[in-house]
Scaffold this motif. Structure first.
Motif, PDB file in Angstrom:
ATOM      1  N   GLU A  39       0.851  -1.431  -0.025  1.00  0.00           N
ATOM      2  CA  GLU A  39       0.077   0.049   0.310  1.00  0.00           C
ATOM      3  C   GLU A  39       0.789   1.344   0.093  1.00  0.00           C
ATOM      4  N   ASN A  43       1.085   4.072  -2.810  1.00  0.00           N
ATOM      5  CA  ASN A  43       0.979   5.513  -2.632  1.00  0.00           C
ATOM      6  C   ASN A  43       2.098   6.455  -3.278  1.00  0.00           C
ATOM      7  N   LYS A  89      -7.612  10.893  -4.988  1.00  0.00           N
ATOM      8  CA  LYS A  89      -7.490  10.372  -6.330  1.00  0.00           C
ATOM      9  C   LYS A  89      -8.841  10.098  -7.363  1.00  0.00           C
ATOM     10  N   GLY A 103      -4.007   3.480  -6.085  1.00  0.00           N
ATOM     11  CA  GLY A 103      -5.185   3.686  -4.930  1.00  0.00           C
ATOM     12  C   GLY A 103      -6.375   4.436  -5.408  1.00  0.00           C
ATOM     13  N   ALA A 108      -6.188   3.073   2.962  1.00  0.00           N
ATOM     14  CA  ALA A 108      -5.044   2.405   3.309  1.00  0.00           C
ATOM     15  C   ALA A 108      -4.308   2.869   4.583  1.00  0.00           C
TER      16      ALA A 108
HETATM   17 MG   LIG Z   1      -3.266   4.162  -1.499  1.00  0.00          MG
END
Ligand SMILES: [Mg+2]
Ligand SMILES: Nc1ncnc2c1ncn2[C@@H]1O[C@H](COP(=O)(O)OP(=O)(O)O)[C@@H](O)[C@H]1O
Length: 622
Positions: A39, A43, A89, A103, A108
């Motif tokens: 995760e 990112n 996002k 993501g 997360a």
């Molecule tokens: Mg993420």
């Protein structure tokens, strides 16, 4: 009665406390340190990081630090980054359809913060310094670092000891973390990755071109024993490398598939790849491959799995078929032909791929298969042989393009041995060399520029016959035989729907299956070659396959199975004496036949023993 079986007294419905909600939700995302690494690296990549550093202590259980040089997070947004369902996002469902970031759920960081201690330090361009936010205390303090973000995660599952118990040894957890970074590294050669464990640099992948990154991550051996995959089909592009059948492994530990840069484990894709290997791979062996599938984002749904490791395609058959064809085409180019020129192999693969797509068979016009007799009619070849070896007969034979009367010699009918320095092979010499002898009634020996070539003549011929049969059969239907009394069986709604929708394809397979009532199907004819088998069982399994995979692959497979049996009977038997001409004809046929490196059962058809290996056998040059 057992007290445990007594229902507990009812309690009123209540909302769970936020903290508990987060911890439960975290279970979906965070399973072990490697999930955190995945995760956080996601990112870092989403933020445009070009260098990503992962530092682990005790397999990541004690601490995980992921640093990037991406665009950073403005300090006033730092607290939001840790909130559940807060993301930069996507802003709407419509944007989810075209999502290109790793993501998009904004869960997360929140999930990780609920099962570990988390701190995030970040600096954006133009900011005077970085700011560090401690998730537990909510304290925001100035920090020192360049543009980008560092996320620090300590004591994973410290507050949920039950989950901590499921972790394995530090070494195992570290291996999983490394694997998580490896998966990212394969897909993003434009980003440099470094992984540290216990203060030591454990793995580093510098920025490189795609081919080099595959080499760096998968190793030299994989690259040498794999073929380039390249196929563009409609809205799809498939690239990567597919391992040769001979390099297949006992475990499925080298299978990497990416959809739009995202690592996925997808049964449909795995099946597509597997079916491309079907008639070249032995039993339970696992091929190694790295495949990148690029497809218009609106043709794939990435929001179907908590960890996004599974995806759903709008048209799964289209994907299945493209994957199978891409890998098939890559494997089809005979490596024997590739062995001659350095990089020529890869290019040949690509050309073959496009020929395939045009529905054009790369196999030369099929001559009638030589059932039983195994007479290898020599094919006209480039008249380029120098007589240097004293192989006059061969030279005249190929030069003239006409068969010399076959001289049947003893099984060790060899050529006069030539001094080594006379072996002035040309670069475009026949890859499998010139035949020199047959031994044990089984093997053909040949000499090429690298040394000795040993060919299993039955295996090789079997493949050649098989490929010819396949080419001549094309898409013709399998012979079918009507049943005197139709076989009926109780069918599901799905089976009936498939039988109706795929009636044509079923007929191509020699099957006539039609509904008798709303819940019954009748089989009226079956493949002639399979008469005597359980026809209901056959119909059921074919229907199941047709409903799941693209029809052409199912048909192909059924045909392959029949052909394989036929080819085995048609191929030259062991213990037949071949003349040198026949042997050479076999070698030339192999060079031109797709998939000729393995017989239909996945066994190799030929092996190279290099001069170096021969020297080593005799301790020469020590
Ligand atoms: Mg993420
Ligand atoms: N390394 C990073 N660099 C820049 N922004 C980040 C980074 N990590 C997280 N963020 C920001 O925090 C938000 C929440 O991250 P996350 O919880 O992983 O959810 P998601 O990635 O689904 O948006 C992201 O949308 C992004 O704006």
């Amino acid at each position: 009665m057992n007290a445990l079986l007594q229902p507990a007294p009812r309690r009123p419905i209540r909302e769970l406390p936020d903290e508990l909600i987060s911890q439960i939700a975290a279970g979906e995302v965070v399973e072990r340190p490697a999930s955190v690494v995945r995760e956080l690296v996601d990112n870092a990549l989403d933020a445009g990081g070009r260098e990503v550093t992962v530092k682990l202590v005790a397999g990541g259980v004690r601490s995980i630090l992921v640093e990037d040089d991406g665009q950073g997070i403005p300090s006033d947004e730092l607290p939001l980054a840790l909130r559940r369902h807060a993301t930069s996002k996507i802003a709407s469902l419509a944007e989810l359809e075209g999502v290109v970031t790793m993501g998009f759920r904004g869960e997360a960081l929140a999930a990780i913060a609920s099962v570990a201690e988390l701190a995030i330090a970040s600096r954006t361009e133009g900011a005077p310094h970085a700011q560090r936010l401690d998730a537990r205390s909510g304290e925001l303090v100035p920090a020192a670092r360049g543009i980008g973000t560092s996320v620090e995660v300590r004591e994973l599952f410290f507050s949920t000891p039950a989950r901590r118990k499921f972790l394995k040894t530090d070494a195992t957890e570290f291996a999983h973390c490394l694997d998580a970074v490896r998966r990212h590294a394969l897909a993003r050669p434009d980003v440099g990755f470094a992984v540290w464990h216990e203060g030591k640099l454990s793995q580093q992948w510098r920025r490189a071109a795609q081919a080099q990154r595959i080499r760096d991550v998968m190793g030299e051996e994989f690259v040498e024993q794999s073929c380039e995959v390249l196929l563009e089909l409609g809205p799809m592009r498939i690239t990567g490398r597919a391992g040769t059948p001979a390099a297949a492994r006992a475990r499925a530990d080298q299978q990497y598939v990416y959809v739009n840069g995202r690592y996925v484990r997808d049964k449909l894709i795995a099946h597509g790849v597997r079916s491309a290997y079907e008639d070249v791979l032995h039993g339970g062996r696992q091929p190694a491959y790295v495949l990148f599938i690029e497809i218009a984002p609106d043709r794939v749904d990435v929001n179907v799995h908590p960890t996004k490791i599974e995806v759903r395609f709008r048209d799964s058959r289209e994907v299945h078929q493209a994957v199978r064809r891409a890998v098939e085409a890559a494997l089809a180019a005979p490596r024997a032909a590739a062995a001659a020129g350095d990089e020529a192999g890869g290019v040949a693969g690509v050309l073959l791929a496009s020929e395939h797509l045009a529905g054009y068979s790369a196999v030369p016009a099929a001559r009638p298969a030589s059932f039983g007799g195994g007479s290898f009619a020599p094919s006209p070849m480039r008249p380029q042989v120098q007589g240097a070896l004293g192989l006059q007969q061969v030279a005249t034979l190929w030069g003239g393009g006409e068969a010399a009367p076959a001289a049947r010699g003893a099984s060790l009918s060899a050529v006069p041995s030539a001094p080594a320095q006379a072996l002035d092979f040309q670069r475009d010499e026949w890859p499998l060399g010139r035949a020199i002898a047959q031994i044990g009634g089984v093997f053909v020996l040949a000499e090429n520029q690298h040394g000795l070539v040993i060919v299993d003549m039955h295996a090789a011929h079997e493949r050649i016959v098989y490929e010819r049969l396949k080419a001549s059969l094309g898409s013709a239907a399998i012979d079918s035989q009507p049943l005197l009394i139709p076989a009926t069986f109780a069918a599901t709604a799905q089976e009936i729907a498939t039988a109706q929708a795929q009636a044509d394809n079923l007929r191509t397979l020699g099957l006539d299956v039609s509904p008798l009532s709303a819940t019954t199907l009748a089989v009226r004819s079956q493949p002639a070659a399979l008469v005597g088998g359980d026809v209901v069982e056959l119909a059921r399994s074919v229907l199941a396959e047709l409903s799941q995979y693209d029809a052409s692959s199912v048909i192909q497979r059924a045909q392959d199975e029949l052909l394989s049996t036929m080819a085995c009977h048609g191929a030259v038997r062991a213990n037949r004496q071949l003349t040198i001409d026949e042997m050479n004809a076999l070698l030339r046929d192999m060079e031109r036949t797709e998939r000729s490196d393995q017989c239909n059962h996945g066994r190799p058809t030929w092996r190279q023993i290099t001069m170096k290996e021969l020297d080593a056998l005799f301790w020469r040059g020590r």
